[in-house]
Design an enzyme around this catalytic site. Structure first.
Site, PDB file in Angstrom:
ATOM      1  N   SER A  97       8.760   0.939  -3.742  1.00 28.89           N
ATOM      2  CA  SER A  97      10.079   1.433  -3.333  1.00 28.89           C
ATOM      3  C   SER A  97      11.135   0.329  -3.301  1.00 28.89           C
ATOM      4  CB  SER A  97       9.980   2.093  -1.958  1.00 28.89           C
ATOM      5  OG  SER A  97       9.362   1.212  -1.046  1.00 28.89           O
ATOM      6  N   ASP A 112      13.765   0.387   9.652  1.00 31.27           N
ATOM      7  CA  ASP A 112      13.419  -0.064   8.309  1.00 31.27           C
ATOM      8  C   ASP A 112      13.988  -1.467   8.111  1.00 31.27           C
ATOM      9  OD1 ASP A 112      13.038  -0.633   5.658  1.00 31.27           O
ATOM     10  OD2 ASP A 112      13.839   1.263   4.901  1.00 31.27           O
ATOM     11  N   HIS A 144      13.466  -2.282   3.280  1.00 29.76           N
ATOM     12  CA  HIS A 144      14.405  -1.851   2.236  1.00 29.76           C
ATOM     13  C   HIS A 144      15.827  -2.252   2.629  1.00 29.76           C
ATOM     14  CE1 HIS A 144      10.943   0.955   2.164  1.00 29.76           C
ATOM     15  NE2 HIS A 144      11.008   0.695   0.874  1.00 29.76           N
TER      16      HIS A 144
END
Ligand SMILES: *[C@@H]1O[C@H](CO)[C@@H](O)[C@H](O)[C@H]1NC(C)=O
Ligand SMILES: *[C@@H]1O[C@H](CO)[C@@H](O)[C@H](O)[C@H]1NC(C)=O
Ligand SMILES: *[C@@H]1O[C@H](CO)[C@@H](O)[C@H](O)[C@H]1NC(C)=O
Ligand SMILES: *[C@@H]1O[C@H](CO)[C@@H](O)[C@H](O)[C@H]1NC(C)=O
Length: 416
Positions: A148, A392, A395
């Protein structure tokens, strides 16, 4: 990192054609194959990439000075972040920003993180020139392969380019893990291919929570056909994996279809591997494939980038609430960063059969990304998927510092 496509290690997009493609992989430069979607056909180039860019590219290829100056004049990856009031290349209206990365829309109020420029010590880094990129890449096929985080970078690239030519998707799987785009005015194809281990694997869909009993498997001697079958149709290949190797679930390691070891595997009567050793083996397999393949696209390996959880990890209340970057030297990463980065540096440095790989470049973002603890989704990663107390810190917000990864990518390809 969150979620996975399920028990299958890959999902053939067009099973019968994929089978044909598998037969052809590595066979010959003169072979090429087609595959179809509803509205579009990809036809690979029969010739070696011989455009100016590729030729110039090989003169700056990775060699024993991996991670060191990529050009005679300037090491792009040594420098610092300096404030700069200019705006990002695109805004939150870019339709290619995933919900989980659209931090401003998800409620982030501080905006200083959008106004820093990477300043290499000995030169300036210009922003990616979308028009020039598109013109140079006319008719080319790119693939961004990995987990990702490469997806995150690919979305940034597509947003930057979409200011000139709106990217249109012509295939995507249900979760948008694999998705294919066209930049129609320039006949450029960008394939985002989900392959979190680069090799054949089976893994759990479950989030990697503490106490998980999930058991994953990887075959460290078999490349994942979801990308390998397409390799001979690609002109530019950007690859990045790493973080999936460090998930806490039990991992069984297979060679020649037999389990030969494991990690996170207390209670199993098997040889215990180190995570970074398994990563190293996968990198070696990949580099040997690139070296031995008759097809010679420009291959860019994108380095490991650090997570920035503080006061815990992603599954134990860790946070990333910083709103300014670290200064050089202020933060140096954690033990797992050094292990995984060490594996990358050594494997990439040793090339193929003792020689540097002429068509491989190392996008060495580690030192650049390390300082940007302020650039993650933190608690603004999703209004829907956000679980209580889960931030998070892996990312990156879009727009955000990750856009600079693409400025560096462009510079790496264009520099003499
Ligand atoms: C690596 O590149 C540098 C600078 O371009 C060059 O001086 C050196 O000889 C190269 N090393 C190898 C092993 O090719
Ligand atoms: C800010 O960044 C832009 C784009 O890189 C550059 O043209 C400009 O000179 C920078 N401004 C300052 C004050 O450094
Ligand atoms: C688009 O690019 C492909 C190569 O990727 C080429 O075969 C094809 O002819 C191009 N189409 C047009 C309309 O130029
Ligand atoms: C572990 O494996 C070895 C070799 O296969 C075997 O000799 C030994 O009995 C096993 N130990 C247990 C506790 O199963």
């Amino acid at each position: 990192m969150a979620g996975a496509t399920g028990q299958q290690h890959y999902q053939p997009l067009f099973p019968h054609l994929l089978f044909v493609a598998l037969l052809l992989v590595g066979a010959s430069l003169h072979l090429y194959f087609f595959f179809y979607s509803d509205e579009y056909t990809i036809v690979s180039s029969k010739k070696k990439p011989s455009d100016k860019l590729a030729e110039r590219g090989s003169s700056t290829s990775l060699n024993a000075t991996v991670g060191k100056p990529q050009t005679e004049k300037c090491d792009l990856f040594t420098g610092e972040w300096i404030p700069n009031a200019s705006n990002p290349a695109y805004d939150t209206s870019c339709p290619l920003i995933g919900m989980a990365q659209n931090c401003l829309v998800n409620g982030r109020r501080d905006t200083d993180y959008l106004h820093w420029k990477w300043k290499p010590r000995d030169c300036d880094l210009p922003p990616l020139d979308a028009k020039r990129f598109l013109e140079t890449m006319r008719d080319k096929t790119w693939a961004l392969i990995g987990d990702s985080l490469i997806r995150n970078q690919g979305d940034s690239l597509l947003c930057i380019l979409s200011k000139e030519d709106l990217a249109v998707d012509f295939y995507h799987d249900e979760a948008w893990k694999t998705s294919f785009f066209r930049l129609p005015s320039y006949n450029i194809t960008v394939l985002q291919i989900w392959s979190p281990f680069l090799v054949a694997s089976q893994y759990s869909d479950a989030p990697p929570d503490p106490g998980t009993t999930a058991v994953d498997q990887i075959s460290i001697d078999t490349l994942d056909p979801s990308w390998a079958a397409l390799y001979s149709s690609l002109d530019y290949v950007v690859v990045s994996v790493g973080h999936w190797f460090t998930r806490p679930m039990t991992m069984l390691v297979k060679e020649r279809e037999l389990v030969t070891g494991c990690y996170n595997c207390e209670g199993y009567n098997l040889t215990v591997f180190k995570v970074e050793e398994v990563y190293r083996r996968v990198l070696r397999l990949f580099l040997n494939f690139v070296g031995a393949s008759l097809h010679k696209p420009t291959v860019i390996y994108r380095s490991w980038t650090s997570k920035h959880f503080e006061s815990g990890d992603y599954n134990s209340g860790g946070v990333c609430n910083r709103i300014v970057p670290y200064k050089p030297g202020e933060y140096s990463g954690v033990e797992m960063d050094w292990k995984m980065r060490g594996a990358e540096m050594e494997e990439l440095d040793s090339g193929f059969e003792g020689r540097p790989l002429d068509n491989l470049k190392f996008l060495d973002l580690y030192p650049v990304a390390l300082l940007r603890a302020d650039g993650h989704g933190s608690k603004y990663w999703s209004s829907e998927r956000k679980r209580k107390n889960v931030q998070d810190c892996l990312h990156w917000c879009l727009p955000g510092p990750i856009d600079t990864w693409n400025d560096l990518l462009m510079q790496l390809l264009m520099s003499e």
